[in-house]
Scaffold this active site. Structure first.
Site, PDB file in Angstrom:
ATOM      1  N   ASP A   1       0.852  -1.212   0.000  1.00 14.86           N
ATOM      2  CA  ASP A   1       0.000   0.000   0.000  1.00 14.86           C
ATOM      3  C   ASP A   1       0.876   1.246   0.000  1.00 14.86           C
ATOM      4  O   ASP A   1       2.087   1.160   0.185  1.00 14.86           O
ATOM      5  CB  ASP A   1      -0.884   0.017   1.259  1.00 14.86           C
ATOM      6  CG  ASP A   1      -0.027  -0.104   2.519  1.00 14.86           C
ATOM      7  OD1 ASP A   1       0.182  -1.233   2.977  1.00 14.86           O
ATOM      8  OD2 ASP A   1       0.481   0.925   3.023  1.00 14.86           O
TER       9      ASP A   1
ATOM     10  N   ASP B   1       0.465   3.707   2.248  1.00 15.15           N
ATOM     11  CA  ASP B   1       0.227   4.320   3.558  1.00 15.15           C
ATOM     12  C   ASP B   1      -0.869   5.389   3.422  1.00 15.15           C
ATOM     13  O   ASP B   1      -1.908   5.107   2.823  1.00 15.15           O
ATOM     14  CB  ASP B   1       1.546   4.854   4.142  1.00 15.15           C
ATOM     15  CG  ASP B   1       1.495   4.954   5.649  1.00 15.15           C
ATOM     16  OD1 ASP B   1       0.927   4.054   6.287  1.00 15.15           O
ATOM     17  OD2 ASP B   1       1.981   5.952   6.198  1.00 15.15           O
TER      18      ASP B   1
HETATM   19  N1  ADE Z   1       2.344  -2.945   6.848  1.00 16.60           N
HETATM   20  C1  ADE Z   1       1.778  -2.900   5.639  1.00 16.60           C
HETATM   21  N2  ADE Z   1       1.420  -1.633   5.307  1.00 16.60           N
HETATM   22  C2  ADE Z   1       1.795  -0.858   6.340  1.00 16.60           C
HETATM   23  C3  ADE Z   1       1.720   0.529   6.616  1.00 16.60           C
HETATM   24  N3  ADE Z   1       1.187   1.378   5.742  1.00 16.60           N
HETATM   25  N4  ADE Z   1       2.204   0.978   7.801  1.00 16.60           N
HETATM   26  C4  ADE Z   1       2.745   0.120   8.686  1.00 16.60           C
HETATM   27  N5  ADE Z   1       2.847  -1.201   8.491  1.00 16.60           N
HETATM   28  C5  ADE Z   1       2.387  -1.699   7.329  1.00 16.60           C
END
Ligand code: ADE
Length: 272
Positions: free
Chosen positions: A209, A211
């Site tokens: 992703d 974030d």
């Molecule tokens: N693991 C997978 N995506 C994450 C994110 N955006 N922040 C922290 N840990 C994660």
């Protein structure tokens, strides 16, 4: 006696390692308690490996609840000399796209509720951590990604946050301003403890992703992480399998293998 050469710690998206033969599940007790799960021992690509599901079967242990010391101790007690770690991460840069792999070579610690040393209780030690991962394992992961035909970027900075909540947008933008590449919740303590235990360690970080920093796009959700993880878990398994075949048997050039040799400051005559 149970033994293994290579440890695999599977995170979100890698809960088992298909292709293992001669499987035996071993429950190991350590002075720090039990690891996340029984270890699954077997042979893959002709090498003896021990697989550990970081969050336990069914993903039931929060990042802050992980018994990192028991996990690393259990692998060390089997004779493991290297650890291939796999983790889902968020991307902090446009160029790291979901389904890409990044193999970080630096960490920034944003955790605050974890114990990550085997030292203490009367023994003071400080290991070098300027290069926190093993370059031989990093190179192995990079070659393995090439062989499998997936994007595997060499190097980058992994922010390790406490969680379990994802970051605020201000935090995410702060980490971007620091030039960090990916964000996750688990890998730094493993790297620290592996270094103290003189185990060569690196992480295959699977981007799931963006974030919450990317304007005009939805913030990260668990659904999104799981969807990309499922889509990508077969690739992660293929990369780990290739890495097991490609990993050098001689790790003497790895900084980890002698890390504790000159680390202890306590006068040995006062150690019981
Ligand atoms: N693991 C997978 N995506 C994450 C994110 N955006 N922040 C922290 N840990 C994660």
């Amino acid at each position: 006696m149970h033994t293994a050469e290579i440890g695999i710690i599977g995170g979100s998206g890698l809960y088992s390692m298909p292709g293992l033969t001669g499987i035996e599940e071993v429950a190991i007790e350590t002075p720090f308690g039990a690891p996340s799960d029984p270890l699954v021992l077997g042979t893959l690509e002709g090498r003896k490996v021990a697989f550990l599901a970081r969050h336990g079967k069914g993903h039931r242990i929060l990042p802050s609840e992980l018994n990192f010391k028991a996990n690393i101790y259990a692998l060390k007690s089997l004779g493991v000399t290297s650890i291939l770690s796999v983790s889902a991460v968020g991307s902090l840069k446009e160029e790291h796209k979901p389904t890409d792999f990044v193999i970080p070579d630096q960490f920034i610690d944003r955790t605050f509720a974890r114990s990550a040393t085997f030292f203490g209780d009367g023994i003071v030690g400080h290991v070098g951590f300027g290069d926190p991962v093993c370059p031989l394992v990093v190179d192995t992961f990079v070659k393995a990604c090439e062989e499998v035909g997936v994007v595997g970027k060499k190097g980058g900075t992994y922010i390790c946050m406490e969680g379990p909540q994802f970051s605020t947008r201000a935090e995410s933008n702060l980490y971007r301003s620091w030039g960090a590449d990916v964000i996750g919740m688990t890998n730094l303590q493993e790297a620290k403890l592996a270094r103290e235990a003189e185990i060569s360690y690196a992480t295959l970080a699977m981007v799931t992703d963006y974030d919450c920093w990317r304007e005009g796009h939805d913030d990260v959700t668990v659904d999104q992480v799981i969807a990309v993880m499922h889509q990508n878990s077969e690739n992660a398994q293929k990369v780990v399998k290739a890495a097991i075949r490609l990993l050098p048997t001689d790790l003497s050039a790895s900084p980890a293998q002698t890390a504790a040799k000159f680390a202890i400051m306590t006068d040995r005559s006062v150690i019981p």
